[in-house]
Write an enzyme that holds these catalytic residues in place. Structure first.
Site, PDB file in Angstrom:
ATOM      1  N   TYR A 125       0.830  -1.206   0.000  1.00 31.85           N
ATOM      2  CA  TYR A 125       0.000   0.000   0.000  1.00 31.85           C
ATOM      3  C   TYR A 125       0.864   1.255   0.000  1.00 31.85           C
ATOM      4  CZ  TYR A 125      -2.835   3.784   1.930  1.00 31.85           C
ATOM      5  OH  TYR A 125      -3.430   4.999   2.145  1.00 31.85           O
ATOM      6  N   LYS A 129       1.177   4.098  -3.029  1.00 32.56           N
ATOM      7  CA  LYS A 129       0.874   5.512  -2.822  1.00 32.56           C
ATOM      8  C   LYS A 129       2.077   6.386  -3.160  1.00 32.56           C
ATOM      9  CE  LYS A 129      -2.324   7.195  -1.430  1.00 32.56           C
ATOM     10  NZ  LYS A 129      -3.458   7.784  -2.210  1.00 32.56           N
TER      11      LYS A 129
END
Length: 296
Positions: A125, A129
């Site tokens: 994750y 990002k």
């Protein structure tokens, strides 16, 4: 001022819609199915139809643990989707404010992370990002990346809502106490984003208003402290007494690693945009009042 925000059902989009009248702004929220960041079809026509002065990129793949088993999808949405939006914003000649995360850092620093610190994500994750950040900044020097922390609100699924639900079912809650970050009301974040959007619209030539910014409350907390404050409110307002027991990260294994320290230094945001978030203990009770009034 007219703002288009992606992720129409998310906490930030809903908060922007609620707070926009205070800034005499119009917010248009878009999302699936008409805009799907996992789809590679161009979105410039969709965004152009909304005639934005600013685009807020809030849609994201946010299921941190699931991302470990779905890395391609996480990167497609958080990296490729951000690139697609940035390219569309550049084609329209409008600034993009892209929402990123404190999870781009590895958590090893003893103090708050500044915008100059080098990201080193420890999860899929976080890596996805970071890829989105890089794409947005590469697309235009007029864009903004805003890193935020632990978001809660009256909308959608979030930690505060989960703790209220669990506190209604259990007398003892075991919560991690060796991870530190910034519990952030999405309504406060919306105020910050609207302030930033207004600033870049009224001063389009100010380069110092662009780039990377951190947005978080002035004082950090652990997850256990955050949960403890929620339970203290519940005891005071509803007479429901629940004990929060501190545990370690090792006691609560997850698929994805979390940074032990994801506290963000917010001085740049205050200096350049004149915005400071309220202390999280101040912003939390009004949200809890609203959450407690709806089925959880």
């Amino acid at each position: 001022m007219r703002i288009v925000v992606t992720g129409k059902k998310g906490q930030l989009a809903q908060s922007l819609l609620e707070r926009a009248p205070l800034f005499e702004a119009t917010v248009v929220a878009v999302g699936r199915p008409e805009l799907d960041l996992a789809d590679t079809r161009p979105v410039v026509d969709l965004l152009a139809a909304a005639a934005p002065d600013v685009i807020v990129s809030a849609a994201a793949y946010t299921v941190v643990d699931r991302a470990e088993s779905e890395p391609a999808l996480a990167h497609a949405v958080n990296g490729g989707g951000a690139r697609m939006l940035a390219e569309a914003a550049a084609a329209l000649g409008v600034p993009l404010i892209h929402i990123s995360t404190d999870y781009v850092f590895d958590g090893s620093k003893p103090g708050p992370w500044t915008e100059e610190d080098t990201p080193a994500p420890v999860s899929v994750y976080g890596a996805s990002k970071l890829a989105g950040e890089q794409a947005v900044l590469a697309a235009s020097s007029g864009n903004i990346v805003v890193r935020i922390g632990w978001v809660y609100s009256p909308f959608g699924s979030n930690f505060a809502k989960t703790i209220l639900r669990l506190a209604g079912e259990r007398d003892v809650l075991r919560v991690v106490s060796d991870q530190t970050g910034g519990p952030s009301s999405a309504l406060d974040i919306a105020d910050g984003l609207l302030t930033m959007a207004r600033n870049v619209c009224t001063a389009p030539d100010r380069a110092d208003l662009r780039g990377v910014f951190h947005m978080a409350p002035p004082e950090p907390a652990t997850w256990a402290e955050f949960a403890g404050e929620i339970c203290a409110w519940l005891a005071a307002k509803r007479g429901r007494h629940v004990t929060v027991e501190s545990i370690t990260t090792a006691d609560y294994p997850t698929a994805a690693r979390r940074p032990a320290n994801s506290c963000l230094d917010v001085r740049r945001l205050a200096l350049r945009h004149g915005f400071r978030m309220a202390p999280w203990r101040t912003s939390l009770p009004p949200v809890l009042e609203r959450l407690a009034s709806i089925p959880i």
